[in-house]
Enzyme design. Structure first.
Site, PDB file in Angstrom:
ATOM      1  N   GLU A  78      64.370  50.053  21.331  1.00  0.00           N
ATOM      2  CA  GLU A  78      64.089  50.608  22.667  1.00  0.00           C
ATOM      3  C   GLU A  78      63.257  49.651  23.520  1.00  0.00           C
ATOM      4  O   GLU A  78      62.137  49.289  23.144  1.00  0.00           O
ATOM      5  CB  GLU A  78      63.346  51.947  22.523  1.00  0.00           C
ATOM      6  N   LYS A 281      56.622  62.329  21.178  1.00  0.00           N
ATOM      7  CA  LYS A 281      57.683  61.342  20.928  1.00  0.00           C
ATOM      8  C   LYS A 281      57.186  59.971  21.382  1.00  0.00           C
ATOM      9  O   LYS A 281      57.408  58.951  20.715  1.00  0.00           O
ATOM     10  CB  LYS A 281      58.967  61.744  21.680  1.00  0.00           C
ATOM     11  N   ASP A 297      57.467  54.231   5.104  1.00  0.00           N
ATOM     12  CA  ASP A 297      58.350  55.393   5.173  1.00  0.00           C
ATOM     13  C   ASP A 297      58.034  56.141   6.474  1.00  0.00           C
ATOM     14  O   ASP A 297      57.208  57.050   6.514  1.00  0.00           O
ATOM     15  CB  ASP A 297      58.111  56.287   3.945  1.00  0.00           C
TER      16      ASP A 297
HETATM   17  P1  NDP Z   1      56.054  53.285  -6.090  1.00  0.00           P
HETATM   18  O1  NDP Z   1      56.887  54.213  -6.872  1.00  0.00           O
HETATM   19  O2  NDP Z   1      56.580  51.912  -5.911  1.00  0.00           O
HETATM   20  O3  NDP Z   1      54.585  53.277  -6.732  1.00  0.00           O
HETATM   21  C1  NDP Z   1      53.580  52.390  -6.376  1.00  0.00           C
HETATM   22  C2  NDP Z   1      53.688  51.110  -7.213  1.00  0.00           C
HETATM   23  O4  NDP Z   1      52.750  50.157  -6.767  1.00  0.00           O
HETATM   24  C3  NDP Z   1      53.401  51.396  -8.658  1.00  0.00           C
HETATM   25  O5  NDP Z   1      54.334  50.698  -9.453  1.00  0.00           O
HETATM   26  C4  NDP Z   1      52.006  50.806  -8.861  1.00  0.00           C
HETATM   27  O6  NDP Z   1      51.801  50.316 -10.130  1.00  0.00           O
HETATM   28  C5  NDP Z   1      52.045  49.648  -7.894  1.00  0.00           C
HETATM   29  N1  NDP Z   1      50.722  49.178  -7.483  1.00  0.00           N
HETATM   30  C6  NDP Z   1      50.258  47.922  -7.661  1.00  0.00           C
HETATM   31  N2  NDP Z   1      49.029  47.784  -7.152  1.00  0.00           N
HETATM   32  C7  NDP Z   1      48.679  48.981  -6.637  1.00  0.00           C
HETATM   33  C8  NDP Z   1      47.518  49.462  -5.958  1.00  0.00           C
HETATM   34  N3  NDP Z   1      46.452  48.680  -5.722  1.00  0.00           N
HETATM   35  N4  NDP Z   1      47.497  50.736  -5.550  1.00  0.00           N
HETATM   36  C9  NDP Z   1      48.554  51.536  -5.767  1.00  0.00           C
HETATM   37  N5  NDP Z   1      49.686  51.155  -6.407  1.00  0.00           N
HETATM   38  C10 NDP Z   1      49.750  49.876  -6.843  1.00  0.00           C
HETATM   39  O7  NDP Z   1      55.788  53.801  -4.632  1.00  0.00           O
HETATM   40  P2  NDP Z   1      55.084  55.098  -4.100  1.00  0.00           P
HETATM   41  O8  NDP Z   1      54.611  55.995  -5.177  1.00  0.00           O
HETATM   42  O9  NDP Z   1      54.114  54.610  -3.128  1.00  0.00           O
HETATM   43  O10 NDP Z   1      56.277  55.847  -3.360  1.00  0.00           O
HETATM   44  C11 NDP Z   1      56.725  55.363  -2.122  1.00  0.00           C
HETATM   45  C12 NDP Z   1      58.221  55.473  -2.044  1.00  0.00           C
HETATM   46  O11 NDP Z   1      58.623  56.798  -2.292  1.00  0.00           O
HETATM   47  C13 NDP Z   1      58.693  55.142  -0.656  1.00  0.00           C
HETATM   48  O12 NDP Z   1      59.763  54.229  -0.772  1.00  0.00           O
HETATM   49  C14 NDP Z   1      59.174  56.493  -0.115  1.00  0.00           C
HETATM   50  O13 NDP Z   1      60.198  56.301   0.824  1.00  0.00           O
HETATM   51  C15 NDP Z   1      59.635  57.186  -1.353  1.00  0.00           C
HETATM   52  N6  NDP Z   1      59.712  58.650  -1.386  1.00  0.00           N
HETATM   53  C16 NDP Z   1      59.232  59.452  -0.372  1.00  0.00           C
HETATM   54  C17 NDP Z   1      59.321  60.817  -0.467  1.00  0.00           C
HETATM   55  C18 NDP Z   1      58.709  61.654   0.632  1.00  0.00           C
HETATM   56  O14 NDP Z   1      58.001  61.146   1.457  1.00  0.00           O
HETATM   57  N7  NDP Z   1      58.961  62.973   0.682  1.00  0.00           N
HETATM   58  C19 NDP Z   1      59.942  61.468  -1.629  1.00  0.00           C
HETATM   59  C20 NDP Z   1      60.339  60.544  -2.650  1.00  0.00           C
HETATM   60  C21 NDP Z   1      60.234  59.189  -2.522  1.00  0.00           C
HETATM   61  P3  NDP Z   1      51.492  51.308 -11.351  1.00  0.00           P
HETATM   62  O15 NDP Z   1      52.772  51.946 -11.715  1.00  0.00           O
HETATM   63  O16 NDP Z   1      51.016  50.355 -12.389  1.00  0.00           O
HETATM   64  O17 NDP Z   1      50.450  52.282 -10.925  1.00  0.00           O
END
Ligand code: NDP
Length: 445
Positions: A78, A281, A297
């Protein structure tokens, strides 16, 4: 005392010159390739992938927040969003009382997960279940941290608490009676956190269900859905500015008049949901564009921002996300925006798309909280720019001049002739395909 001089006139530069300024700023050579993703990588990211769709990306060069300068990337189709944001960020950095925005965030990045527990014979069973879960609350927190989010707990986050809520159906019928929801609170550190908390909720619900099954009322409880709530009210950022009224003079109107008209426009959004929807918006125009550029997201941010806007008012009426007042004592206009901001710097697809590495680097690799604060500044700037235009010259004058390039492109005006075509439309004060075609016909004759 931030020196913004090198960003002056950025919009008038060619693309090559803009890259030069960026390279100088980042102290490393920047090119278009830093933003690109190949289709092999794209194919790993989503299902049924057929390629990569490009989107223009631009920058707001001079956001000053908490005395620090940020170059903010925005991806959007946009026109006028980046121009409006840039113009207001420049105004706020030079003429606001604190020479920039002031922003803060909540202490921790706590997300809410929900476990729905459906209950038969609710009047008798609900108090027993609530009691049971409440008694084992610390045990559940500890087990979750030890087994379901061990690494998050080790880095200082993890499950912090859980609470049972009774949910009253909107319409009580024979089939619809009260039930329970366990709210799980989890600090997700630098992640957006959806997957992380969903994983905890699914595992925790299995544990709770197994424990309930050992009681004499457990057979009356069934686990429903387990997922995060996108209304992340414990993870908020807030941005504000104060600007002396005299610094608001614009397009021939004095500052007091501009401020008073901006307040009239703002109050309209407080009073009328049809206006509030458009007002908000505009706020999200800026926020979504930054979120897209940073691989966030934006659907989650949108959902939570609008739900939060419905919580602001005692009557739960949908309200404008921003807030404006005039401080009569200091003769300043005060603008504020507070939002729940579930953003991450780790996880999701952030490490997959090379463009996201570049956009985060451009911002100085800020923390998730700082990104939340930047989003609030940009949303506030965008909204303030829109209100200032609406309240004075109207939105079309500036918007259509910028949209004119799209109209000319759609009319197949060659790119080297675009600026002349836009000037032609401005001279005729007519921004449509017919005028673009008229320009082409004159050129060919
Ligand atoms: P991830 O599943 O990728 O989890 C976070 C990852 O980052 C983990 O593997 C974690 O490691 C790693 N990590 C490394 N360093 C850090 C730190 N300092 N702090 C936190 N995490 C760290 O992503 P999210 O749980 O954030 O989920 C986001 C995704 O989920 C987005 O793509 C979103 O679109 C999607 N989603 C959204 C929904 C909604 O909004 N309703 C529903 C379902 C999915 P470790 O495993 O070792 O902790």
């Amino acid at each position: 005392n931030v020196d913004l001089s090198k960003w002056s006139g950025y919009h008038q530069k060619s693309m090559e010159e803009r890259y030069e300024v960026l390279s100088d700023y980042l102290k490393s050579k920047v090119s278009q390739r830093d933003l690109e993703m190949d289709s092999a990588t794209a194919n790993e990211m989503i299902e049924n992938c057929i390629g990569v769709l490009g989107l223009p990306i631009g920058i707001v060069p001079t956001l000053v927040m908490n005395n620090k300068h940020y170059v903010v990337p925005l991806a959007t189709e946009e026109p006028s969003i980046i121009a409006a944001c840039s113009s207001i960020c420049k105004l706020i950095s030079s003429s606001a009382t604190h020479k920039g925005f002031v922003a803060v965030s909540t202490d921790k990045n706590v997300m809410i997960g929900q476990i729905q527990l459906l209950v038969q014979d609710p009047l008798e069973t609900i108090p027993k279940v609530v009691h049971f879960i409440h008694d084992k609350r610390q045990e559940y927190v500890d087990t979750a941290n030890a087994h379901f989010c061990e690494s998050m707990h080790k880095r200082g986050g993890g499950v912090v608490d859980l609470v049972c809520k009774i949910i009253e159906p909107k319409a009580m019928t024979e089939k619809r009676s009260p039930y329970l929801c366990v709210h799980v609170y989890m600090d997700v550190c630098e992640a957006m956190g959806a997957n992380a908390i969903n994983h905890v909720c699914e595992n925790l619900s299995d544990l709770i269900f197994a424990d309930l099954s050992t009681t004499d009322f457990g057979s009356r409880v069934r686990v429903g859905i387990r997922i995060l709530s996108n209304l992340s009210i414990y993870r908020r950022s807030k941005a504000a500015f104060r600007i002396p009224l005299r610094n608001l003079a614009w397009k021939g109107a004095d500052g007091k008049e501009v401020a008073s008209k901006i307040l009239d426009a703002y109050h309209f959004a407080c009073d009328d949901v049809f206006r509030a929807c458009t007002h908000n918006k505009g706020v999200m125009n800026g926020i979504d564009s930054v979120c897209i550029a940073l691989g966030q997201d934006y659907r989650a941010i949108e959902a939570s921002a609008h739900a939060f806007a419905s919580l602001k008012d005692r009557d739960r009426a949908y309200q404008p996300m921003t807030h404006y007042t005039i401080d009569e004592k200091t003769q300043e206009l005060v603008g504020e925006l507070e939002l729940p901001v579930a953003v991450g710097t780790k996880g999701g697809s952030l490490q997959t798309h090379p463009g996201y590495r570049f956009t985060h680097q451009l911002l100085g690799n800020p923390s998730a909280k700082t990104i939340g604060e930047i989003l609030c500044c940009i949303g506030l700037a965008q909204n303030f720019g829109a209100l200032r235009a609406l309240a004075t010259e109207g939105i079309q004058a500036g918007h259509m001049r910028l949209q004119a390039r799209n109209i000319a492109l759609a009319a197949k005006v060659p790119i080297p002739n675009l600026s002349s075509c836009v000037n032609f439309m401005i001279s005729k004060n007519s921004f449509d395909t017919k005028t673009a075609l008229e320009f082409l016909a004159q050129k060919q004759s």
